[in-house]
Design a protein around this motif. Structure first.
Motif, PDB file in Angstrom:
ATOM      1  N   LEU A 172       0.847  -1.189   0.000  1.00 27.78           N
ATOM      2  CA  LEU A 172       0.000   0.000   0.000  1.00 27.78           C
ATOM      3  C   LEU A 172       0.885   1.242   0.000  1.00 27.78           C
ATOM      4  N   ASN A 173       0.460   2.273  -0.683  1.00 28.50           N
ATOM      5  CA  ASN A 173       1.102   3.581  -0.669  1.00 28.50           C
ATOM      6  C   ASN A 173       2.599   3.493  -0.966  1.00 28.50           C
ATOM      7  N   THR A 174       2.957   2.706  -1.942  1.00 26.16           N
ATOM      8  CA  THR A 174       4.377   2.493  -2.248  1.00 26.16           C
ATOM      9  C   THR A 174       5.049   3.718  -2.874  1.00 26.16           C
ATOM     10  N   GLU A 175       4.266   4.709  -3.272  1.00 32.05           N
ATOM     11  CA  GLU A 175       4.850   5.925  -3.854  1.00 32.05           C
ATOM     12  C   GLU A 175       5.393   6.881  -2.803  1.00 32.05           C
ATOM     13  N   SER A 176       5.030   6.671  -1.551  1.00 36.21           N
ATOM     14  CA  SER A 176       5.504   7.558  -0.483  1.00 36.21           C
ATOM     15  C   SER A 176       7.014   7.440  -0.322  1.00 36.21           C
ATOM     16  N   PRO A 177       7.708   8.568  -0.104  1.00 36.57           N
ATOM     17  CA  PRO A 177       9.170   8.523   0.064  1.00 36.57           C
ATOM     18  C   PRO A 177       9.610   8.151   1.478  1.00 36.57           C
ATOM     19  N   LYS A 178       8.680   8.004   2.390  1.00 33.03           N
ATOM     20  CA  LYS A 178       9.033   7.731   3.784  1.00 33.03           C
ATOM     21  C   LYS A 178       9.483   6.277   3.963  1.00 33.03           C
TER      22      LYS A 178
END
Length: 392
Positions: free
Chosen positions: A86-92
């Motif tokens: 999930l949300n693999t585009e986040s840079p965190k």
């Protein structure tokens, strides 16, 4: 009276061991007569497991996808690990979730949205569990443990994850700690949720009746979840009978109360690969042959630990004091979630989610190993109650 109990148990133990082995052989011989095809007795269906997982994860609002990660010949000739992301585009820094014995990715359904709101999230079916490959693990406890650890490391390499926050529940907590000891560069923060296998086994069960000890001895040759498979098509009913609380934990979120028990049945009526490895690693059900407290001091000092327990869990909490003593120069924060049992992530999901998010925030702020040890107060005090593929 206690002396008589000890004497009886000492004399009876060899007989109990022999009888348990005979009983085991008889049961499985009878089952082979009833059903020549073992899997036809245990109503496992790959399509059913996939469907149940999809229906449970339909309550997750964050877009997610599921896929197999080919990790090569770690244990078997071509092992694959089922993964949801999930949300693999986040840079965190990503969050990686390791489940406990007999579980699978769908049981995180009450937690995924909260985690994915701030960062990438990956949840896997550990090798030998859920939809992942079912190879034959080593019968040697430390070798089986290292096979699990290596499978997670090969999974990480395939996904090209440099580092992550690692969360493990129960057996997953034991494996998460083992992974962090072997691969500290990859673990930015270690979160242990009601971890199994940490304390040393106690020398004596002072208050446990003799009949319970006897049953424990009889069941010792079996894998822990063998009863589910022996029950065959009655497996879901059997799960509901022995753990009626499991479905209730998800009742608010899921309209169909049978989804969870059917999912657990489908996860565990297959060949007991990972379960067999757990059996090799355990010394009686509650303890590990190679307890983590013996080697937690090998974990690099700069890896912070968040440790959380359910106040009503059967897991022995005493290891937390040993961990503090052995890691005096490292960051460790301890939480006890009031009203929660062993499945703290489902018993008190809001409190559990907040603890994980706080650990993530500490990671973001680059918490260093010289911070003081903290024992957090009990979270969300409440009245105790009896514990009894892709979406876009």
């Amino acid at each position: 009276m206690r002396l008589l109990n000890k004497l009886f148990f000492f004399v009876a133990s060899p007989c109990i061991k022999i009888l348990s082995k005979v009983y085991c052989a008889v049961v499985f011989t009878v089952l082979s007569w009833v059903s020549p095809n073992w899997l036809s007795w245990n109503k496992y269906s790959e399509s059913m497991l996939r469907s149940l997982e999809k229906r449970i994860l339909s309550i997750v609002k964050t877009p997610h996808k599921g896929f197999f990660v080919d990790i090569g010949p770690v244990v078997g000739p071509a092992d694959k690990i089922w993964t949801i992301s999930l949300n693999t585009e986040s840079p965190k820094t990503p969050l990686v979730l390791l489940h406990g014995l007999g579980a699978g990715v769908a049981l995180w359904c009450l937690n995924l949205d909260a985690f994915a709101a701030t960062r990438p999230v990956y949840a896997i079916d550990l090798l030998g569990f859920g939809r992942s490959s079912r190879p034959k693990f080593s019968l040697h406890s430390q070798k089986a443990e290292q096979q699990f650890v290596q499978s997670v490391e090969e999974w990480r390499k395939e996904l090209k994850l440099k580092e992550f926050i690692l969360v493990g529940h129960s057996m997953g907590g034991f494996l998460a700690a083992s992974y962090a000891i072997s691969h500290p560069d990859q673990v930015k923060h270690l979160v242990l949720a009601d971890p199994w296998g940490f304390p040393e086994q106690t020398g004596e069960f002072k208050e446990i009746p003799l009949w319970i000890k006897t049953i424990t001895y009889i069941m010792k040759p079996f894998n822990p979840l063998a009863g589910i498979r022996v029950a065959g098509p009655l497996g879901p009913w059997f799960i509901n009978r022995i753990r009626p609380d499991i479905s209730k934990k998800y009742a608010v979120a899921l309209d169909d109360h049978n989804l969870i028990t059917e999912y657990i049945y489908q996860c565990n009526c297959q060949y007991p690969s990972g379960e067999g490895a757990f059996h090799s690693m355990m010394s009686d059900f509650g303890w590990a042959k190679n307890p983590m407290v013996r080697r937690i001091d090998r974990l690099r000092e700069d890896v912070p630990i968040t440790l959380l327990y359910g106040s009503r869990s059967w897991i022995d909490h005493s290891a937390s004091d040993i961990i503090k003593d052995k890691r005096m120069n490292s960051f460790i924060k301890i939480h006890v979630v009031t009203g929660a049992g062993h499945h703290v992530y489902a018993d008190k999901p809001e409190a559990f989610n907040q603890i994980i998010l706080d650990a993530c925030s500490l990671t973001n702020s680059n918490v260093n190993s010289n911070l003081a040890i903290e024992s957090a107060p009990r979270d969300h005090a409440e009245t105790d109650e009896p514990e009894s593929d892709s979406k876009q």
